[in-house]
Scaffold this active site. Structure first.
Site, PDB file in Angstrom:
ATOM      1  N   PRO A  72      -4.760   7.975  -8.309  1.00  0.00           N
ATOM      2  CA  PRO A  72      -3.801   7.884  -9.412  1.00  0.00           C
ATOM      3  C   PRO A  72      -3.533   6.430  -9.786  1.00  0.00           C
ATOM      4  O   PRO A  72      -3.264   5.588  -8.933  1.00  0.00           O
ATOM      5  CB  PRO A  72      -2.540   8.537  -8.833  1.00  0.00           C
ATOM      6  CG  PRO A  72      -2.680   8.419  -7.347  1.00  0.00           C
ATOM      7  CD  PRO A  72      -4.147   8.482  -7.064  1.00  0.00           C
ATOM      8  N   THR A  73      -3.647   6.127 -11.077  1.00  0.00           N
ATOM      9  CA  THR A  73      -3.302   4.801 -11.594  1.00  0.00           C
ATOM     10  C   THR A  73      -2.449   4.990 -12.841  1.00  0.00           C
ATOM     11  O   THR A  73      -2.674   5.917 -13.629  1.00  0.00           O
ATOM     12  CB  THR A  73      -4.550   3.971 -11.944  1.00  0.00           C
ATOM     13  OG1 THR A  73      -5.297   4.630 -12.972  1.00  0.00           O
ATOM     14  CG2 THR A  73      -5.441   3.782 -10.730  1.00  0.00           C
ATOM     15  N   GLY A  74      -1.488   4.126 -13.051  1.00  0.00           N
ATOM     16  CA  GLY A  74      -0.510   4.325 -14.111  1.00  0.00           C
ATOM     17  C   GLY A  74      -0.952   3.836 -15.479  1.00  0.00           C
ATOM     18  O   GLY A  74      -1.754   2.911 -15.609  1.00  0.00           O
ATOM     19  N   TYR A  92       6.270   8.119  -6.547  1.00  0.00           N
ATOM     20  CA  TYR A  92       6.917   7.064  -5.780  1.00  0.00           C
ATOM     21  C   TYR A  92       8.288   7.581  -5.345  1.00  0.00           C
ATOM     22  O   TYR A  92       8.815   8.539  -5.903  1.00  0.00           O
ATOM     23  CB  TYR A  92       7.089   5.801  -6.629  1.00  0.00           C
ATOM     24  CG  TYR A  92       5.793   5.180  -7.051  1.00  0.00           C
ATOM     25  CD1 TYR A  92       5.048   4.420  -6.154  1.00  0.00           C
ATOM     26  CD2 TYR A  92       5.301   5.337  -8.350  1.00  0.00           C
ATOM     27  CE1 TYR A  92       3.848   3.835  -6.533  1.00  0.00           C
ATOM     28  CE2 TYR A  92       4.101   4.756  -8.739  1.00  0.00           C
ATOM     29  CZ  TYR A  92       3.385   4.015  -7.834  1.00  0.00           C
ATOM     30  OH  TYR A  92       2.201   3.446  -8.205  1.00  0.00           O
ATOM     31  N   LYS A 100       0.090   7.886   1.017  1.00  0.00           N
ATOM     32  CA  LYS A 100      -0.835   6.816   0.643  1.00  0.00           C
ATOM     33  C   LYS A 100      -0.211   5.457   0.932  1.00  0.00           C
ATOM     34  O   LYS A 100       0.931   5.202   0.565  1.00  0.00           O
ATOM     35  CB  LYS A 100      -1.167   6.930  -0.845  1.00  0.00           C
ATOM     36  CG  LYS A 100      -2.178   5.923  -1.358  1.00  0.00           C
ATOM     37  CD  LYS A 100      -2.490   6.201  -2.824  1.00  0.00           C
ATOM     38  CE  LYS A 100      -3.515   5.228  -3.381  1.00  0.00           C
ATOM     39  NZ  LYS A 100      -2.987   3.851  -3.464  1.00  0.00           N
ATOM     40  N   HIS A 123      -3.066  -0.547  -1.760  1.00  0.00           N
ATOM     41  CA  HIS A 123      -2.853  -0.447  -3.207  1.00  0.00           C
ATOM     42  C   HIS A 123      -3.810  -1.353  -3.980  1.00  0.00           C
ATOM     43  O   HIS A 123      -3.449  -1.981  -4.971  1.00  0.00           O
ATOM     44  CB  HIS A 123      -1.402  -0.763  -3.574  1.00  0.00           C
ATOM     45  CG  HIS A 123      -0.924  -0.023  -4.780  1.00  0.00           C
ATOM     46  ND1 HIS A 123      -0.373   1.229  -4.715  1.00  0.00           N
ATOM     47  CD2 HIS A 123      -0.915  -0.345  -6.098  1.00  0.00           C
ATOM     48  CE1 HIS A 123      -0.044   1.642  -5.927  1.00  0.00           C
ATOM     49  NE2 HIS A 123      -0.374   0.702  -6.782  1.00  0.00           N
ATOM     50  N   ASP A 158      -8.845   4.107   0.422  1.00  0.00           N
ATOM     51  CA  ASP A 158      -9.112   3.571  -0.911  1.00  0.00           C
ATOM     52  C   ASP A 158      -8.943   2.070  -0.892  1.00  0.00           C
ATOM     53  O   ASP A 158      -8.162   1.516  -0.118  1.00  0.00           O
ATOM     54  CB  ASP A 158      -8.199   4.219  -1.963  1.00  0.00           C
ATOM     55  CG  ASP A 158      -6.750   3.791  -1.843  1.00  0.00           C
ATOM     56  OD1 ASP A 158      -6.384   2.774  -2.464  1.00  0.00           O
ATOM     57  OD2 ASP A 158      -5.989   4.482  -1.161  1.00  0.00           O
ATOM     58  N   VAL A 178     -13.979   0.227  -3.279  1.00  0.00           N
ATOM     59  CA  VAL A 178     -15.193   1.045  -3.372  1.00  0.00           C
ATOM     60  C   VAL A 178     -15.845   0.834  -4.732  1.00  0.00           C
ATOM     61  O   VAL A 178     -15.244   1.109  -5.779  1.00  0.00           O
ATOM     62  CB  VAL A 178     -14.877   2.533  -3.166  1.00  0.00           C
ATOM     63  CG1 VAL A 178     -16.117   3.391  -3.417  1.00  0.00           C
ATOM     64  CG2 VAL A 178     -14.335   2.768  -1.762  1.00  0.00           C
ATOM     65  N   GLY A 224     -10.278   3.678  -7.837  1.00  0.00           N
ATOM     66  CA  GLY A 224      -9.321   3.309  -8.866  1.00  0.00           C
ATOM     67  C   GLY A 224      -9.961   2.486  -9.966  1.00  0.00           C
ATOM     68  O   GLY A 224     -10.347   2.996 -11.008  1.00  0.00           O
TER      69      GLY A 224
END
Length: 403
Positions: free
Chosen positions: A81-83, A131, A255, A279, A310, A313, A333
């Protein structure tokens, strides 16, 4: 995607995204805190890992499929997940469609620019990310909305602070895309006409709202409004994580774990899985690369929960290395964001194909017929590569004190 638009590596996707996106948008994706030590280490550390190939007797066919987080997937890769994916008008929906087309699970940020209902419709294998922000009632409502939409799991992200800027500067992200902001940024957009045309066709500017944080009939908050709410919320305790897990009641991923003692506390809190993560270098700079922290965490709790990883990669061989060191799967990501910026849904599919091809080729070279056959002896680690955090006497004392 036509042949001339096809790219063979994630690095090429990144370069095409750089040429296509407005400079401030590209730089926002390139983010890493302070000097970027951890951001760079996440990627470079994979190059320190060697492989031990066979030259005769490799399997003619390889099986990349696996089951992770309760989902059958075509390969051990999950969309992290990325915002606010405003690099493309379709944002997270385009990514979800690409992931579904390639049989990959989708992680959706609570700070996403598209509502969870649309993303789950595009990919039923969607996990919703949250969050610790706001009060428990508001978080419970967010979870219920994700559950009602059909999300198959919850990801609690705890490895983000944004407490420090970047030494090389960060692009100014506007509070909202009003007329004044659009006019001020028009010159930058005109330098990228193809990107600007995509948004012009939609009749709306890039979205900087967070529709998954809507409360009742209120309008969706802006990214910075949501960020402010997060900053005003005291950090979670282990009791809070246990409450989230119990409130959700299904597949639950924590995470942001890099320490062995934290991994053990996560198990005590009842999580289904943990992701060894910093992160993507966007948290506390000088944290070791995630891949260096993975083996110790996997050895400590891998027989009790699923361990993911993560950070950094970029190749299929990176995925194989992580699996050999104890990961069940990896989350990606920036890699798919480069694909999204370079070519929308087709670009994300291209990135996933690149990773799949690399996984398959590496399995063949190692003489492994399946991702489940990988073992620690398939990789060569230089002395001192593994970073074991939180396993010493001081960590045990801290654990006992905070218990």
């Amino acid at each position: 995607m036509s042949e001339h638009k096809w790219f063979e590596t994630v690095a090429i996707a990144q370069e095409r995204a750089r040429r296509r996106l407005p400079p401030s948008v590209y730089k926002a994706l390139l983010a890493g805190t302070e000097k970027g030590v951890t951001y760079q280490a996440n990627m470079s550390s994979f190059g320190d890992i060697g492989l031990a190939p066979h030259v005769v007797g490799q399997p003619a066919e390889r099986d990349l499929a696996t089951r992770v987080l309760g989902q059958d997937v075509s390969m051990p890769v999950i969309i992290s997940p990325t915002g606010v994916q405003a690099v493309h008008p379709d944002g997270e929906v385009a990514v979800a469609r690409a992931a579904a087309a390639r049989g990959v699970a989708m992680g959706l940020s609570s700070f996403a620019s598209k509502p969870v209902e649309e993303v789950v419709a595009a990919n039923p294998q969607t996990l919703f990310q949250m969050y610790w922000m706001g009060d428990r009632d508001s978080m419970a409502r967010r979870m219920e909305r994700a559950r009602a939409a059909g999300a198959v799991g919850l990801i609690a992200t705890t490895d983000w602070s944004f407490s420090n800027g970047r030494d090389w500067g960060s692009p100014a992200i506007p509070q909202k895309m009003d007329l004044k902001t659009i006019l001020r940024r028009a010159p930058e957009g005109l330098r990228r006409p193809s990107w600007l045309l995509e948004y012009a066709r939609t009749g709306r500017p890039p979205g900087l709202l967070a529709p998954n944080l809507v409360e009742g009939d209120e309008p969706a908050p802006g990214f910075f409004d949501a960020y402010f709410q997060w900053m005003q919320t005291p950090p979670p305790t282990w009791d809070d994580i246990a409450w989230m897990r119990e409130q959700w009641g299904g597949t639950f991923v924590l995470k942001g774990v890099t320490r062995v003692d934290d991994a053990k506390r996560a198990v005590d809190a009842g999580v289904s899985a943990i992701s060894v993560s910093n992160h993507g270098g966007n948290n506390l700079d000088s944290t070791p690369a995630a891949i260096r922290c993975l083996p110790a965490v996997a050895d400590a709790v891998g027989d009790q929960v699923e361990v993911l990883m993560d950070g950094g990669v970029r190749r299929g061989s990176d995925v194989v290395k992580a699996l050999a060191l104890g990961a069940r799967a990896v989350l990606i990501g920036r890699a798919y964001l480069w694909g999204l910026g370079a070519g929308g849904q087709a670009g994300v599919e291209n990135v996933l194909d690149v990773l799949r091809g690399g996984i398959d080729a590496t399995l063949m070279g190692l003489g492994r017929a399946s991702v489940h056959d990988l073992v620690r002896d398939d990789v060569l680690l230089p002395e001192g590569f593994v970073q074991t955090l939180g396993a010493g006497a001081s960590a045990r004392n801290l654990h006992a004190t905070s218990a």
